[in-house]
Design an enzyme around this catalytic site. Structure first.
Site, PDB file in Angstrom:
ATOM      1  N   THR A  39      43.065  57.710  16.624  1.00 30.14           N
ATOM      2  CA  THR A  39      42.476  58.975  16.064  1.00 30.14           C
ATOM      3  C   THR A  39      43.132  60.181  16.346  1.00 30.14           C
ATOM      4  O   THR A  39      42.964  61.477  15.902  1.00 30.14           O
ATOM      5  CB  THR A  39      41.148  59.062  16.455  1.00 30.14           C
ATOM      6  OG1 THR A  39      41.157  58.766  18.102  1.00 30.14           O
ATOM      7  CG2 THR A  39      40.264  57.991  16.148  1.00 30.14           C
ATOM      8  N   GLU A  73      58.851  63.262  23.201  1.00 28.44           N
ATOM      9  CA  GLU A  73      58.678  62.062  22.609  1.00 28.44           C
ATOM     10  C   GLU A  73      58.698  62.003  21.055  1.00 28.44           C
ATOM     11  O   GLU A  73      59.389  61.118  20.648  1.00 28.44           O
ATOM     12  CB  GLU A  73      57.215  61.495  23.005  1.00 28.44           C
ATOM     13  CG  GLU A  73      56.805  60.166  22.611  1.00 28.44           C
ATOM     14  CD  GLU A  73      56.660  58.893  23.669  1.00 28.44           C
ATOM     15  OE1 GLU A  73      56.441  59.319  24.861  1.00 28.44           O
ATOM     16  OE2 GLU A  73      56.815  58.002  23.526  1.00 28.44           O
ATOM     17  N   ASP A 101      48.131  60.528  25.494  1.00 27.69           N
ATOM     18  CA  ASP A 101      48.912  60.102  26.413  1.00 27.69           C
ATOM     19  C   ASP A 101      49.007  61.133  27.452  1.00 27.69           C
ATOM     20  O   ASP A 101      49.088  61.183  28.684  1.00 27.69           O
ATOM     21  CB  ASP A 101      49.910  59.152  25.948  1.00 27.69           C
ATOM     22  CG  ASP A 101      49.319  57.966  25.461  1.00 27.69           C
ATOM     23  OD1 ASP A 101      48.296  57.916  25.059  1.00 27.69           O
ATOM     24  OD2 ASP A 101      50.355  57.454  24.761  1.00 27.69           O
TER      25      ASP A 101
HETATM   26  C1  GLA Z   1      49.957  55.533  21.509  1.00 30.21           C
HETATM   27  C2  GLA Z   1      50.206  57.004  21.366  1.00 30.21           C
HETATM   28  C3  GLA Z   1      48.918  57.632  21.206  1.00 30.21           C
HETATM   29  C4  GLA Z   1      47.782  57.053  20.446  1.00 30.21           C
HETATM   30  C5  GLA Z   1      47.680  55.469  20.705  1.00 30.21           C
HETATM   31  C6  GLA Z   1      46.753  54.990  19.754  1.00 30.21           C
HETATM   32  O1  GLA Z   1      49.466  55.201  22.760  1.00 30.21           O
HETATM   33  O2  GLA Z   1      51.225  57.298  22.108  1.00 30.21           O
HETATM   34  O3  GLA Z   1      49.134  58.962  21.018  1.00 30.21           O
HETATM   35  O4  GLA Z   1      47.928  57.467  19.157  1.00 30.21           O
HETATM   36  O5  GLA Z   1      49.063  55.017  20.723  1.00 30.21           O
HETATM   37  O6  GLA Z   1      45.372  55.173  20.014  1.00 30.21           O
END
Ligand code: GLA
Length: 400
Positions: free
Chosen positions: A44, A167, A179
């Site tokens: 999301t 990233e 993250d």
């Molecule tokens: C990875 C990405 C996040 C997010 C998740 C799914 O961890 O780094 O930004 O999109 O997948 O929720």
């Protein structure tokens, strides 16, 4: 079977400091950034939606001491390998662990932060490729360390955004902001609910006897590779088609399930299911935050189960091992709820569990999973932890 604990976290840091002194001949300052587990709100974040991550007590530690030139000399204690780069060169990605360091240095300098050269050593106990955000942790810890060693201040939101940019644009994974954000803003004893559009967030206390049980399927996921980026493009395509008939739509965040269903005919069957996952998952995050606030953990658990089903059937980012692990965990006494966590296609599941059940659960889930799949899982019993910062050890002086 691995259980994280404070002792395990501090010991490697002390060892890293000693190793740094042997390699570089000076004493470093230590910085850390945590891994994360997402309780609910998957796929999301890049749709401007809602997520509910918690920082966990597995982390990446960066030891650093400034140099007099414009070089970065970086030792990875995980890979036992050292690389060198010049801050004045145009560094290109190399498909190597050092891309996270190169990417962060590149993005910070492009944003106008003039960095000093430095010696660095990196050690992480976050399993790599397991969906616990080992990449964001190395990015944020490195960014923090490089800036502090250069005597430069940064706002945490800015650091999170720049690390995401590293990233996206350097490493090549089109991840959202979740993250890097939680690596910066995590707080002990709390999950947080984040609005990925405004970047406003609220802390959600995790009451004392809840534990985060993370079970690693030992199937490695590859974020940068294909499917994750395909899902992003599918969402963008869904927005493009729906925005033509629903005024004011900029992202899937702006669409309700009623609207989606009304315009279903405009989408292919696959696009409809992708959009339905995102729209319903946003709704689940809002409901889960309310459930947590009233301490309705069974209600929270049911939303986790719905989230997993939606990721498996509509968004199609699960895999047989994740489904097996969730099925095993869900049946156990002491488990409020379970779901896959992170990008998917392998990696970990998260279960919200009663503290008293932890020891029994680790053994039971590991044995049942091994029996069904032939793989021995790693299991991490985590608590929520603090976001990035200078390591709080007695003699961790500043070099900045
Ligand atoms: C990875 C990405 C996040 C997010 C998740 C799914 O961890 O780094 O930004 O999109 O997948 O929720």
């Amino acid at each position: 079977m691995t259980t994280s604990s404070l002792a395990q976290r501090i010991d490697p840091w002390t060892a890293l400091k000693a190793q740094f002194s042997v390699i570089f001949g000076v004493s470093p300052t230590l910085y850390h950034a945590p891994g994360r587990v997402n309780l609910i709100g998957e796929h999301t974040d890049y749709n401007d939606g809602f997520v509910m991550p918690a920082a966990i007590d597995l982390s990446c530690c960066v030891a650093i001491a400034p140099r007099d030139d414009r070089r970065l000399v970086v030792h990875s204690a995980n890979y036992n390998e050292t690389i060198e780069l010049s801050l004045d060169d145009n560094n290109a990605p190399t498909q190597h662990w050092s891309d996270y360091i190169r990417g962060v240095a590149w993005v910070l300098q492009n944003a106008g932060y003039r960095l000093r050269g430095a010696d660095l050593a990196v050690l992480s106990n976050i399993p790599i490729g397991a969906g616990l955000s080992s990449s964001a942790a190395i990015e944020v810890a490195t960014g923090y360390a490089l800036l502090d060693a250069s005597g430069l201040q940064i706002d945490r939101k800015e650091l999170a955004k720049l690390c995401q940019k590293a990233e996206n644009e350097f490493v090549g994974a089109r991840c959202g902001i979740m993250d890097q954000f939680i690596a910066c803003f995590g707080q002990t004893g709390n999950a947080l609910v984040l609005d990925c559009r405004s970047l406003n967030y609220r802390l959600l206390p995790l009451n004392g006897d809840i534990r985060l049980l993370i079970c690693n399927t030992m199937v490695n996921h590859h974020l940068a590779g294909g499917e994750y980026n395909v899902r992003r493009s599918e969402c963008e395509e869904g927005v493009r088609l729906l925005a033509a008939v629903i005024p004011g739509v900029q992202s899937l965040r702006d669409i309700t399930l009623v609207e989606l269903d009304r315009h279903r005919a405009r989408l292919t069957e696959v696009l409809y299911r992708r959009c339905r996952h995102v729209v319903t998952e946003n709704q689940r995050v809002t409901e889960a935050a309310l459930a947590l606030q009233r301490n309705d953990l069974s209600g929270f658990g049911r939303l986790m189960a719905d989230s997993h089903r939606s990721l498996r059937d509509d968004y199609e980012v699960s895999c047989p091992e994740l489904d097996i692990m969730v099925e095993i965990a869900t049946k156990q006494e002491g488990v409020y709820g379970s779901r896959m966590t992170g990008g998917g296609f392998g990696g970990c599941i998260i279960s919200l569990v009663k503290e008293e059940a932890i020891v029994h659960l680790q053994r039971t889930i590991a044995d049942a999973y091994e029996e069904k799949t032939g793989r021995r899982p790693e299991i991490y019993a985590c608590t929520s932890a603090e976001g990035a910062g200078r390591c709080k050890t007695k003699d961790n002086e500043s070099t900045g």
